[in-house]
Design an enzyme around this catalytic site. Structure first.
Site, PDB file in Angstrom:
ATOM      1  N   GLY A 108     -13.762   2.181  -3.006  1.00 40.55           N
ATOM      2  CA  GLY A 108     -12.559   1.286  -3.422  1.00 40.55           C
ATOM      3  C   GLY A 108     -11.701   0.963  -2.565  1.00 40.55           C
ATOM      4  N   ASP A 109     -11.762   1.236  -1.432  1.00 39.05           N
ATOM      5  CA  ASP A 109     -10.711   0.976  -0.576  1.00 39.05           C
ATOM      6  C   ASP A 109     -11.390   1.083   0.859  1.00 39.05           C
ATOM      7  OD1 ASP A 109      -7.979   0.663   0.809  1.00 39.05           O
ATOM      8  OD2 ASP A 109      -7.005   1.753  -0.961  1.00 39.05           O
TER       9      ASP A 109
END
Ligand code: NAG
Ligand code: NAG
Ligand code: NAG
Ligand code: NAG
Ligand code: NAG
Length: 355
Positions: free
Chosen positions: A250-251
């Protein structure tokens, strides 16, 4: 016992592990003598009463095992074996001349009992927690002031059970900054290989103020909208080789950092001499390779090669902010295979978030 013997044999066959020395591609390669050594002492977590039923808390067993094996740090080193099973545990610390080896069907499950996550001081180069002012929760697997640490296995799994933390983070219910899955501080000679990291609480792998690091052959999986589940974040680290890894997160898949604003400037420790090869990254809202945004100790000599990014926002992104100080320099990239991207290359000098 057969499997434990097998483990020891495998470790003895690690003949040559190299990392690029200062100078990157063209530089000389240096052997890690400590990583080729067999460990003289072996134990299984079950020797310390651990139960792999996914329900029993094994925090005391892991802590007791490491405390026992620490006596061998200067006597041939030790290996802690985690057999097949689901081993629920709260955070525990590592020791020097130490290997944690996970069987292919071993899963270390992070405890969801928040009382097990002790609150520790913020990093000196950050001055405070990143999510919240003040201290931060300890990381699940943590090491401080160590030499020669290996986390490996036959693709066993370390599962942060992150949903519990992500929900609390989104609802602003946490008093402190979330811990990481693995954090090694002030450590020389680190090998992390042949493991799967699932659903991390926050960043997955965070070596900080450390040197001579290899991260190789790992899989990192987290939902693409999970908060701050960065893959591998070398932070004020030198001589780092990151190769043959697969990351969905997610990052940023890789984010090279070196401290935050006035705290990072005062600490003054750069990240340098970093090689990233054969990375596959899926990260729709972030980058395959990022530098920053915390880079106040400086970042230099980063080489990335043979990177495949799929459905990833940026190939390379450099992030800094006014007041962050210092430099990002000598970043070389080649052989990027980019599929379904927004930006190949993205830079900003106005990435907000200040301590
Ligand atoms: C692990 O080490 C950290 C840093 O030295 C320390 O703050 C923490 O209390 C230790 N945790 C345990 C469970 O011993
Ligand atoms: C680590 O080493 C530093 C510097 O030598 C020292 O100040 C610190 O207390 C040590 N921390 C631990 C947990 O051993
Ligand atoms: C390790 O396990 C993960 C998760 O099951 C899988 O995606 C990956 O392909 C495996 N890696 C290897 C080298 O077997
Ligand atoms: C990882 O977390 C997601 C979101 O909570 C969940 O759907 C998924 O089942 C988890 N993966 C594993 C292997 O537990
Ligand atoms: C990782 O696993 C591969 C395939 O099983 C094995 O050949 C290799 O020696 C292991 N390497 C490390 C560094 O753990």
């Amino acid at each position: 016992m057969a499997s434990q013997t097998q483990v020891i044999i495998n470790l003895c066959f690690w003949a040559l592990l190299f990392v690029m020395a200062q100078g990157g591609y063209a530089g000389e390669v240096v052997e890690y003598p400590a990583l080729t050594r067999c460990r003289a002492h072996t134990a299984s977590v079950t020797d310390f009463g651990a139960v792999g039923d996914g329900k029993t808390s094994n925090t005391k067993a892991f802590q007791a095992a490491v405390a026992h094996l620490a006596q061998y740090s200067s006597d041939g080193g030790s290996l802690l074996y985690v057999p097949a099973g689901r081993w629920l545990t709260g955070p525990f610390n590592l020791t020097s001349a130490f290997t944690l080896f996970l069987h292919r069907d071993a899963v270390i499950l992070a405890s969801q009992d928040i009382n097990e996550w002790r609150v520790i001081d913020p990093l000196p180069s950050y001055g405070r927690g990143r999510d919240k002012a003040g201290g931060r929760y300890t990381s699940l697997i943590m090491g401080t002031n160590l030499t020669d640490v290996i986390l490996t296995g036959d693709n066993g799994t370390i599962d942060g059970q992150g949903e519990f933390w992500w929900q609390k983070f989104r609802k602003n219910q946490l008093k402190y900054t979330r811990g990481y899955l693995v954090e090694l501080m002030y450590t020389d000679q680190i090998l992390i290989s042949n493991l799967t990291f699932l659903n991390s609480t926050n960043w997955n792998i965070h070596p900080v103020y450390s040197s001579n690091i290899i991260v190789k052959g790992i899989t990192i999986l987290a939902p693409v909208h999970s908060p701050n589940t960065d893959g591998i974040n070398p932070d004020s680290c030198s001589n780092v080789l990151i190769e043959n890894n697969y990351i969905v997160s997610g990052d940023d898949c890789i984010a090279i950092k070196s401290g935050w604003d006035e705290y990072g400037i005062a600490f003054g420790m750069p990240s340098e001499h970093i090689v990233i090869k054969r990375l596959t990254c899926i990260s729709p809202t972030s980058a395959a390779i990022a530098v920053g945004s915390e880079m106040s100790g400086g970042v230099r000599n980063v080489r990335a090669e043979d990177i495949t990014a799929i459905n990833t926002e940026s190939g390379v992104r450099l992030k800094t902010a006014i007041g962050r100080g210092d430099y990002i320099k000598d970043i070389y990239v080649r052989g990027m295979n980019l599929n379904t991207m927004k930006w190949v290359f993205w830079m900003t000098g106005n990435y907000k978030s200040h301590p």
